[in-house]
Design a protein around this motif. Structure first.
Motif, short mmCIF file in Angstrom:
data_model
loop_
_atom_site.label_atom_id
_atom_site.label_comp_id
_atom_site.label_asym_id
_atom_site.label_seq_id
_atom_site.Cartn_x
_atom_site.Cartn_y
_atom_site.Cartn_z
N ALA A 104 2.44 0.80 -2.48
CA ALA A 104 2.00 1.99 -3.19
C ALA A 104 0.70 1.73 -3.96
O ALA A 104 -0.19 2.59 -4.00
CB ALA A 104 3.10 2.47 -4.14
N ARG A 105 0.59 0.56 -4.55
CA ARG A 105 -0.64 0.21 -5.29
C ARG A 105 -1.83 0.11 -4.36
O ARG A 105 -2.93 0.57 -4.68
CB ARG A 105 -0.43 -1.10 -6.04
CG ARG A 105 0.53 -0.99 -7.21
CD ARG A 105 0.98 -2.35 -7.72
NE ARG A 105 -0.11 -3.11 -8.32
CZ ARG A 105 0.03 -4.33 -8.82
NH1 ARG A 105 1.22 -4.93 -8.76
NH2 ARG A 105 -0.98 -4.95 -9.37
N GLU A 141 -2.85 3.68 -3.33
CA GLU A 141 -3.54 4.38 -4.41
C GLU A 141 -4.97 3.87 -4.56
O GLU A 141 -5.92 4.67 -4.70
CB GLU A 141 -2.77 4.19 -5.72
CG GLU A 141 -3.42 4.90 -6.92
CD GLU A 141 -3.50 6.40 -6.73
OE1 GLU A 141 -4.45 7.01 -7.29
OE2 GLU A 141 -2.65 6.97 -6.02
N ARG A 166 -6.98 5.07 -1.57
CA ARG A 166 -7.27 6.51 -1.65
C ARG A 166 -8.50 6.75 -2.51
O ARG A 166 -9.41 7.51 -2.14
CB ARG A 166 -6.05 7.24 -2.22
CG ARG A 166 -6.20 8.75 -2.27
CD ARG A 166 -4.95 9.38 -2.85
NE ARG A 166 -3.78 9.06 -2.05
CZ ARG A 166 -2.75 8.34 -2.45
NH1 ARG A 166 -2.73 7.85 -3.69
NH2 ARG A 166 -1.73 8.10 -1.67
N GLU A 167 -8.56 6.10 -3.65
CA GLU A 167 -9.70 6.28 -4.55
C GLU A 167 -10.98 5.71 -3.96
O GLU A 167 -12.05 6.33 -4.04
CB GLU A 167 -9.39 5.63 -5.90
CG GLU A 167 -8.22 6.28 -6.64
CD GLU A 167 -7.86 5.53 -7.91
OE1 GLU A 167 -8.53 4.50 -8.19
OE2 GLU A 167 -6.93 5.96 -8.62
N VAL A 170 -3.23 6.30 4.26
CA VAL A 170 -3.60 7.12 3.10
C VAL A 170 -3.46 8.60 3.43
O VAL A 170 -2.90 9.38 2.66
CB VAL A 170 -5.04 6.79 2.65
CG1 VAL A 170 -5.54 7.81 1.64
CG2 VAL A 170 -5.10 5.38 2.04
N ARG A 196 -0.55 11.33 1.98
CA ARG A 196 -0.87 12.58 1.28
C ARG A 196 -0.23 13.78 1.96
O ARG A 196 0.25 14.70 1.30
CB ARG A 196 -2.40 12.75 1.20
CG ARG A 196 -2.82 13.84 0.23
CD ARG A 196 -2.23 13.62 -1.14
NE ARG A 196 -2.11 14.85 -1.91
CZ ARG A 196 -1.27 15.02 -2.91
NH1 ARG A 196 -0.46 14.05 -3.26
NH2 ARG A 196 -1.22 16.16 -3.57
#
Length: 206
Positions: A26-27, A30, A33-34, A73, A77
């Motif tokens: 999950a990290r 995230e 994604r950024e 990713v 979403r």
């Protein structure tokens, strides 16, 4: 220590490792994604690992290529949007207004697709073939939107001459419209205009 207690400790340790792996994944997602949204596909996996606070080996174990990470990713979403749609359906089952649930979810999907479209654009531009997991996730999202549409139409909140294919085309149009007006100080305004066009015409006669 008995053999039974040792076995329980091994099983418990396994659960902790699996939980750690889920958290690390999950990290990484995230952070990716950024990074992908801000800087595109040029960022190396080692840098994504650094920003996620995990070792490079952790990233490669979950995602052997950058393309695999990128598609994960996008898939992640899509699944989040589908979950929101299921929650909207649950609210309807609990007595919420079907029209409000439908239009609320429509606004969420358009806003999210508009802000993340650079990811989808880059995915296609990179020549990455969509895997079955992503295609299945997209199908689930379309089905959820279709169910919300049906519920709203049954409640006379959406015009009945709109079908699921029309809805998908309108979502794409709303995303394009919002992106074309990215500098608008009233985000979501064009989506609201499109939503107003989906509502049934009301008679003005007395």
């Amino acid at each position: 220590m008995t053999a039974g207690s040792a076995a329980r400790r091994r099983r418990g340790g396994g659960r902790r490792l699996r939980a750690d792996a889920r958290r690390n994944r999950a990290r990484v997602l995230e952070a990716a994604r950024e990074v992908f949204a801000a800087e595109g596909l040029a960022v190396p996996l080692d840098e994504i690992a650094r920003r996620a606070g995990v070792g490079a080996g952790t990233v490669y174990r979950h995602f052997p290529t950058k393309e695999a990470l990128f598609e994960a990713v996008v898939t992640d979403r899509i699944k989040a949007l589908t979950k929101a749609g299921h929650e909207a359906l649950a609210r309807i089952d609990a007595g919420a207004d079907p029209g409000e649930a439908f239009f609320g979810q429509l606004a969420v999907v358009v806003a999210d697709a508009g802000s993340k479209m650079d990811l989808a654009d880059a995915l296609v531009g990179a020549g990455v073939d969509l895997q079955q997991a992503t295609l299945d996730a997209a199908g689930d999202l379309r089905a959820t939107l279709g169910e919300l549409l049906t519920r709203a139409q049954s409640a006379d909140a959406v015009r009945t001459d709109i079908d699921v294919a029309d809805l998908h085309a309108l979502v794409a149009g709303a995303v394009a419209a919002e992106r074309a007006r990215a500098t608008d100080t009233r985000p979501g305004r064009l989506t609201q205009i499109i939503s107003d066009g989906l509502r049934p015409a009301r008679s003005t006669t007395g």
